[in-house]
Design an enzyme around this catalytic site. Structure first.
Site, PDB file in Angstrom:
ATOM      1  N   SER A  34       0.807  -1.232   0.000  1.00  0.00           N
ATOM      2  CA  SER A  34       0.000   0.000   0.000  1.00  0.00           C
ATOM      3  C   SER A  34       0.833   1.272   0.000  1.00  0.00           C
ATOM      4  O   SER A  34       0.311   2.342  -0.309  1.00  0.00           O
ATOM      5  CB  SER A  34      -0.944   0.009   1.209  1.00  0.00           C
ATOM      6  N   ASP A 337      -4.393   8.033   7.827  1.00  0.00           N
ATOM      7  CA  ASP A 337      -5.483   7.185   8.327  1.00  0.00           C
ATOM      8  C   ASP A 337      -5.050   6.244   9.446  1.00  0.00           C
ATOM      9  O   ASP A 337      -5.770   5.315   9.788  1.00  0.00           O
ATOM     10  CB  ASP A 337      -6.099   6.383   7.178  1.00  0.00           C
ATOM     11  N   HIS A 340      -1.260   4.789   7.105  1.00  0.00           N
ATOM     12  CA  HIS A 340      -0.514   5.394   6.004  1.00  0.00           C
ATOM     13  C   HIS A 340      -0.309   6.877   6.293  1.00  0.00           C
ATOM     14  O   HIS A 340      -1.018   7.459   7.129  1.00  0.00           O
ATOM     15  CB  HIS A 340      -1.269   5.214   4.687  1.00  0.00           C
TER      16      HIS A 340
END
Length: 374
Positions: A34, A337, A340
């Site tokens: 990610s 968040d 991240h």
């Protein structure tokens, strides 16, 4: 082998034998999770090739609000490190592999997927199976796309001027054990992950990769989701300078030391390959050590987007959930968040890498000075 000796060995070996091209890179090929995914996860999920299993898809607002003004699959409010690297070299933002046959591959392509593990054995990976997005699957997709990539030029010419950004890998292998408070299991995975990453790099070299940047892990002891799981730990578990979990940052550092040792060995076996270690850990930790210096005036450990809790992280109502909300100014936060970082944080990390301060050897050592800075 200590970190300074590892870094020195990497530098001397690479500089003595590098075939690093004159001028700057003309394409980038990215692999990872990610931290680098620019849209593969949501494409694979919507195409039915991947079953959504609770990993945040980063496909709903407010993801993407700062730069793109809509969700793109990037797990941030805007651009990622890989985006800033591409912009620095004057290249287009990397398109995700999904649909890559129809895309313009001149500037490269991105194979990274949210949640991608380095390992594919369920027994080593925990309770989930993510073979469709694993590190090896990403390499296999790269192989599938090679005829299209090398359609108008030889692969040797293309990869001689291409940068491979490989990783980071490992975080999603460790996450299940660490977030379940099975820390010893995570430690047992480290040599398996490092060996898998090393084997994958060797395979890329056999396929023609010449210039490879391999990132290490971020300071995961500073990340909101980890701090939330271990909230209420003993005071001595926290770094007084940052508020981060000391033991979890040491875990990341150990992964990074093992990785650098292996990169030194690979470099010695392949003197015509230029391997750069990207120190995501210290580039990221610098922000947590001096947040206000970099314009992060709303604290370093709280997430911009969330639903409450001590770090604004609630696993039952993650960013994008109807009950969550985003802060007014993401650029004043390091964390987006709780898992991240914000575009602003990623930009500072990218600057540190591209300046050479956090890459060994310097990723831009042989690039022309006309390269555009971010």
């Amino acid at each position: 082998m200590s970190l300074p000796r590892v870094a020195c060995a990497l530098l001397l070996t690479a500089l003595a034998s590098s075939q690093f091209v004159d001028g700057c890179y003309t394409s980038i090929f990215a692999f990872g999770d990610s931290l680098s995914d620019t849209g593969n996860y949501i494409s694979l999920t919507s195409d039915g090739l991947l079953q959504y299993d609770g990993i945040p898809s980063c496909s709903v607002p407010p993801y993407g609000e700062t730069f793109f003004h809509h969700p793109t699959g990037r797990c941030s409010d805007g651009r990622l490190i890989i985006d800033f690297i591409a912009e620095h070299f004057g290249l287009p933002l990397l398109p995700p592999y999904s649909g890559g046959e129809r895309a313009n591959l001149r500037g490269g392509v991105n194979f990274a997927v949210v949640g991608a593990p380095a390992l594919t054995d369920d027994g080593a990976n925990g309770s989930y199976s993510r073979e469709n997005i694993s590190m090896i699957t990403q390499i296999n997709r790269f192989k599938t796309l090679l005829p299209s990539i090398c359609k108008n030029s030889s692969c040797e010419d293309i990869f001689g001027r291409a940068l491979i950004v490989f990783g980071p890998f490992g975080g999603d292998d460790y996450a299940s054990a660490i977030l379940s408070k099975k820390v010893e299991e995570a430690h047992l995975l480290q040599p398996l992950v490092i060996n898998a990453v090393a084997s994958a790099i060797e395979e890329l070299i056999e396929l023609g990769a010449v210039n490879i940047m391999v990132p290490g892990m971020m300071p995961d002891g500073c990340i909101g989701v980890s701090l939330t799981v271990y909230y209420g730990s003993n005071e001595e578990d926290y770094d007084p300078n940052t508020g981060c979990l000391i033991w979890l940052n040491k875990f990341a550092q150990n992964h990074n030391e093992l990785l650098q040792i292996e990169l030194t060995r690979i470099q010695e076996r392949h003197p015509n390959t230029f391997i750069t270690y990207a120190d995501y850990y210290n580039a990221g930790l610098e922000l947590f050590l001096s947040p206000e210096k970099y314009g992060f005036n709303n604290g370093s450990l709280n997430a911009c987007c969330g639903s409450g809790g001590p770090y604004n992280v609630d696993d039952n109502a993650k960013c994008g959930h109807p009950s969550s909300h985003a802060c007014d100014d993401p650029s004043s936060y390091i964390q987006w968040d709780g898992a991240h970082l914000t575009q602003a944080a990623y930009q500072w990390i990218a600057k540190g890498l591209l300046s050479g301060l956090y890459t060994s050897p310097n990723i831009t050592a042989s690039c022309s000075t006309s390269a555009r800075w971010i």
